[in-house]
Write a protein that holds these residues in place. Structure first.
Motif, mmCIF file in Angstrom:
data_model
loop_
_atom_site.group_PDB
_atom_site.id
_atom_site.type_symbol
_atom_site.label_atom_id
_atom_site.label_comp_id
_atom_site.label_asym_id
_atom_site.label_seq_id
_atom_site.Cartn_x
_atom_site.Cartn_y
_atom_site.Cartn_z
ATOM 1 N N HIS A 76 0.840 -1.191 0.000
ATOM 2 C CA HIS A 76 0.000 0.000 0.000
ATOM 3 C C HIS A 76 0.882 1.249 0.000
ATOM 4 O O HIS A 76 1.915 1.283 0.684
ATOM 5 C CB HIS A 76 -0.911 0.012 1.232
ATOM 6 N N ASN A 80 -0.215 9.741 -0.067
ATOM 7 C CA ASN A 80 -1.450 9.882 -0.825
ATOM 8 C C ASN A 80 -1.165 10.783 -2.022
ATOM 9 O O ASN A 80 -0.900 11.975 -1.865
ATOM 10 C CB ASN A 80 -2.543 10.486 0.063
ATOM 11 N N HIS A 213 -6.355 5.373 9.038
ATOM 12 C CA HIS A 213 -6.181 4.907 7.662
ATOM 13 C C HIS A 213 -7.443 4.140 7.280
ATOM 14 O O HIS A 213 -7.661 3.009 7.736
ATOM 15 C CB HIS A 213 -4.947 4.012 7.554
ATOM 16 N N THR A 215 -8.416 2.802 4.390
ATOM 17 C CA THR A 215 -8.229 1.620 3.541
ATOM 18 C C THR A 215 -7.682 0.441 4.340
ATOM 19 O O THR A 215 -8.167 -0.688 4.223
ATOM 20 C CB THR A 215 -7.270 1.938 2.381
ATOM 21 N N ASN A 265 -1.107 10.520 6.292
ATOM 22 C CA ASN A 265 -1.035 10.829 4.854
ATOM 23 C C ASN A 265 -2.290 10.402 4.101
ATOM 24 O O ASN A 265 -2.562 10.898 3.008
ATOM 25 C CB ASN A 265 0.191 10.162 4.230
ATOM 26 N N ASN A 266 -3.045 9.463 4.674
ATOM 27 C CA ASN A 266 -4.255 8.974 4.021
ATOM 28 C C ASN A 266 -5.519 9.357 4.784
ATOM 29 O O ASN A 266 -6.581 8.768 4.573
ATOM 30 C CB ASN A 266 -4.169 7.449 3.869
ATOM 31 N N ASP A 267 -5.401 10.320 5.686
ATOM 32 C CA ASP A 267 -6.531 10.816 6.476
ATOM 33 C C ASP A 267 -6.953 12.171 5.923
ATOM 34 O O ASP A 267 -6.142 13.114 5.878
ATOM 35 C CB ASP A 267 -6.110 10.934 7.948
ATOM 36 N N GLN A 273 1.236 16.119 3.576
ATOM 37 C CA GLN A 273 1.884 14.817 3.653
ATOM 38 C C GLN A 273 3.156 14.922 4.497
ATOM 39 O O GLN A 273 3.858 15.932 4.444
ATOM 40 C CB GLN A 273 2.248 14.315 2.249
#
Length: 329
Positions: A76, A80, A213, A215, A265-267, A273
């Protein structure tokens, strides 16, 4: 008389010799048969064959190889791609502080701490248990319990003091000592220990803030997101009784920091980032803290380790769930 005596003595010695009872003819025949040219000498090849027949073939040791490096089943992305990597300008306003709310669909989302605790290696478990037994032997059951509670309390007090310092808006190096609030005695040594680190911290963007996160389905609470010597980092404050001068001394802390950064970074709550990390180990006696910087390259390696630990946790949880399901009747 002397000569006769000597002769008699040697005669006695020969009679008492252990070789006197040996059948000289049979011994001579044995020697001749072994040394005779009619007995063919064995070649190295026949000796090897005979040895293999008696003892089995020789197993040659293989050249040691490096242990296989495991890779996550799914790599993963750490960053992002839809968000831009941080710019030089800090965000305006107060640092973000998103509280952890176990409602809103978060009830079954595991934390980074829980995942790491449940995927410790056998070696880590061994040393942790050995340390615990040693502490109990020194302090007793109640003493060890009290010691653990004190460590937890000191950690909370330190984080509270750091929150106050980092949200004050004034740089630590520009503070007026006469206006510095009086902090609890338990944390003064720690604050003195990290004072040189605080001088290089600026542009604080988050304090004790939840990251999730979506995902990968995990969450955590970052201690701090700020610039350290101009580089934006996820910062983790740690306390220790023993010096930890090397990153390897911090055990799973780098994995934890990488997990927090990957979640941030994915929130969607964070519009930037973070590629770098910082682990600060503070000491109660006030000795200078060790600050371990994690570059973007190092963070990516620990991110892979985190993904492996997350996969292991997910597999264990799925296995446990299937074993506890009632049998179909």
């Amino acid at each position: 008389m002397t000569r006769i005596a000597n002769i008699d003595k040697s005669s006695v010695d020969r009679k008492s010799s252990p070789y006197s009872s040996v059948d000289s003819e049979r011994y001579s025949s044995l020697v001749k048969s072994v040394m005779s040219s009619r007995v063919s000498s064995q070649t190295p090849e026949t000796l090897q064959a005979e040895d293999d027949h008696i003892y089995g073939p020789v197993v040659k040791a293989q050249t040691p190889t490096r242990p296989e490096v495991r890779e996550p089943k799914t790599l993963h992305p750490f960053l992002n791609c839809e968000e831009t990597v941080d710019t030089e300008e800090p965000e305006s306003g107060l640092p973000a502080r998103i509280s952890l709310n176990r409602g809103q669909g978060r009830s079954f989302v595991p934390s980074v701490t829980r995942i790491l605790q449940q995927t410790l290696s056998p070696e880590q478990i061994f040393y942790l248990e050995r340390w615990k037994r040693r502490m109990i032997a020194e302090l007793g059951e109640e003493g060890f319990k009290e010691h653990s509670q004190n460590l937890f309390r000191q950690g909370k007090l330190l984080h509270s003091a750091l929150e106050d310092i980092l949200t004050s808006g004034a740089a630590w190096k520009d503070r007026d000592p006469s206006e510095t609030p009086e902090y609890p005695p338990e944390v003064r040594g720690y604050l003195e220990s990290i004072s040189h680190v605080l001088e290089d911290v600026s542009a604080v963007r988050a304090i004790e803030s939840t990251v999730q996160h979506g995902t990968l389905n995990y969450l955590g609470i970052v201690d701090c997101v700020a610039r350290y010597r101009g580089v934006l980092c996820v910062i983790d404050w740690k306390t220790s009784d023993k010096p930890k001068p090397f990153l390897s001394n911090t055990y799973d802390n780098p994995v934890q920091v990488a997990a927090y950064a990957g979640a941030l970074n994915n929130d969607g709550n964070y519009k930037y980032q973070v590629e770098n990390g910082l682990i600060v180990v503070a000491y109660k006696d006030g000795s200078p803290a060790h600050a371990h910087q994690l570059s973007s390259e190092v963070m990516l390696e620990y991110w892979k380790t985190w993904l492996l630990r997350l996969e292991e946790f997910t597999e264990k949880r799925a296995s446990h769930a299937s074993s506890t399901l009632p049998e179909n009747r």
